[in-house]
Design a protein around this motif. Structure first.
Motif, PDB file in Angstrom:
ATOM      1  N   ILE A  43     -20.236  35.126 -18.608  1.00  0.00           N
ATOM      2  CA  ILE A  43     -18.924  34.492 -18.764  1.00  0.00           C
ATOM      3  C   ILE A  43     -19.061  33.142 -19.450  1.00  0.00           C
ATOM      4  N   HIS A  44     -20.016  32.343 -19.052  1.00  0.00           N
ATOM      5  CA  HIS A  44     -20.221  31.043 -19.700  1.00  0.00           C
ATOM      6  C   HIS A  44     -20.555  31.218 -21.183  1.00  0.00           C
ATOM      7  N   LYS A  45     -21.412  32.184 -21.493  1.00  0.00           N
ATOM      8  CA  LYS A  45     -21.780  32.423 -22.895  1.00  0.00           C
ATOM      9  C   LYS A  45     -20.575  32.863 -23.718  1.00  0.00           C
ATOM     10  N   ALA A  46     -19.790  33.809 -23.179  1.00  0.00           N
ATOM     11  CA  ALA A  46     -18.641  34.330 -23.920  1.00  0.00           C
ATOM     12  C   ALA A  46     -17.522  33.295 -24.053  1.00  0.00           C
ATOM     13  N   ALA A  47     -17.353  32.428 -23.047  1.00  0.00           N
ATOM     14  CA  ALA A  47     -16.272  31.432 -23.077  1.00  0.00           C
ATOM     15  C   ALA A  47     -16.569  30.295 -24.033  1.00  0.00           C
ATOM     16  N   GLU A  50     -16.996  24.773 -24.029  1.00  0.00           N
ATOM     17  CA  GLU A  50     -15.894  24.055 -23.375  1.00  0.00           C
ATOM     18  C   GLU A  50     -15.795  24.402 -21.887  1.00  0.00           C
ATOM     19  N   LEU A  51     -16.171  25.627 -21.536  1.00  0.00           N
ATOM     20  CA  LEU A  51     -16.128  26.031 -20.129  1.00  0.00           C
ATOM     21  C   LEU A  51     -17.087  25.182 -19.302  1.00  0.00           C
ATOM     22  N   LEU A  52     -18.273  24.965 -19.806  1.00  0.00           N
ATOM     23  CA  LEU A  52     -19.250  24.140 -19.095  1.00  0.00           C
ATOM     24  C   LEU A  52     -18.744  22.710 -18.940  1.00  0.00           C
ATOM     25  N   VAL A  53     -18.115  22.173 -19.966  1.00  0.00           N
ATOM     26  CA  VAL A  53     -17.566  20.813 -19.896  1.00  0.00           C
ATOM     27  C   VAL A  53     -16.521  20.730 -18.777  1.00  0.00           C
ATOM     28  N   MET A  75     -10.227  27.085 -10.602  1.00  0.00           N
ATOM     29  CA  MET A  75      -9.803  27.715 -11.845  1.00  0.00           C
ATOM     30  C   MET A  75     -10.042  26.810 -13.045  1.00  0.00           C
ATOM     31  N   THR A  76     -10.450  27.422 -14.150  1.00  0.00           N
ATOM     32  CA  THR A  76     -10.609  26.730 -15.429  1.00  0.00           C
ATOM     33  C   THR A  76      -9.896  27.539 -16.507  1.00  0.00           C
ATOM     34  N   SER A  80     -12.929  30.804 -25.176  1.00  0.00           N
ATOM     35  CA  SER A  80     -13.117  31.878 -26.162  1.00  0.00           C
ATOM     36  C   SER A  80     -13.026  33.280 -25.567  1.00  0.00           C
ATOM     37  N   LEU A  81     -12.749  33.383 -24.286  1.00  0.00           N
ATOM     38  CA  LEU A  81     -12.574  34.690 -23.648  1.00  0.00           C
ATOM     39  C   LEU A  81     -11.181  35.244 -23.958  1.00  0.00           C
TER      40      LEU A  81
END
Length: 182
Positions: A43-47, A50-53, A75-76, A80-81
Motif C-alpha cells: 500500500i505504501h509503495k502504490a500510494a 505522500e502517504l509516508l509524509v 485515516m489518511t 496514487s491509489l
C-alpha cells in the motif's frame, strides 16, 4: 461470493487490494505507520511518498510519538491509489490466543468500519488482517473478521464492504467461514 445484509453488501474477492477502487482500503499497518512488509509495504509503495509524509505527521500527533495501539484505526488520503482514503489499523500479533488477540482483531474491523461510517465513506475493502507476518491463523481470523463485519452491517448502513483476499487458499477459507456464519 456476495451477500446482502439489510441495505449493505459484503463481497469476498480474490486480488490485489492496492487496485481496489472502493472509497477506502484498509491497511494492515504496524504501529509506527511508517510502512513495512506485506500489505503495508504494498500500500505504501502504490500510494507514493505522500502517504509516508502524512503517516509521519499522524505519528507525531500521537501522545509522545507513541505507536498506534493495536485495534485502533486512523485515516489518511489514498494519493496514487485508486481508493480516495486509506484506513490504517494495527492487528494483533498471534501469541497462541491467550493475549486477547480475538478481541483486538475484532476491534480492527469494527474501528475501521466506524471510521468509514463517521466520514461518510460508502465502500471499503479489507485485507485479511494479521494473517501474514503477525501469524494469526487464517481460519479463526476469517471467522472473527466476518462476524465483526456482519454484526456491524446489521446495525449500520454503510454500503459496500469487500474482503480482498490475496491467495486462493485464503479466499476458500473465508468463503467456507462465511457460509458457516450464515
Amino acid at each position: 461470493m456476495k451477500i446482502n445484509i439489510k441495505e449493505n453488501t459484503l463481497e469476498l474477492m480474490l486480488g490485489d487490494i492496492t487496485k481496489q477502487a472502493t472509497e477506502a482500503i484498509v491497511n494492515a499497518a504496524n504501529g509506527t505507520l511508517l510502512g513495512g512488509g506485506g500489505v503495508d509495504g504494498a500500500i505504501h509503495k502504490a500510494a507514493g511518498p505522500e502517504l509516508l509524509v502524512e503517516c509521519k505527521r499522524i505519528r507525531k500527533g500521537l501522545l509522545k510519538g507513541e505507536l498506534l495501539s493495536t485495534g485502533k484505526a486512523v485515516m489518511t488520503g489514498g494519493y496514487s491509489l485508486p481508493a480516495k482514503f486509506v484506513i490504517h489499523t494495527v492487528g494483533p500479533v498471534w501469541q497462541g490466543g491467550a493475549n486477547d488477540e480475538e478481541r483486538l482483531l475484532s476491534d480492527c474491523y469494527r474501528n475501521s468500519l466506524q471510521l468509514s461510517l463517521d466520514n461518510n465513506i460508502n465502500s471499503i475493502s479489507f485485507p485479511s488482517i494479521s494473517t501474514g507476518v503477525y501469524r494469526f491463523p487464517v481460519k479463526p481470523a476469517s471467522e472473527i473478521a466476518l462476524r465483526s463485519i456482519l454484526e456491524f452491517l446489521d446495525q449500520n448502513h454503510l454500503g459496500k464492504v469487500i474482503m480482498m483476499l490475496y491467495s486462493e487458499r485464503d479466499f476458500d477459507v473465508y468463503q467456507s467461514s462465511l457460509k458457516k456464519l450464515l
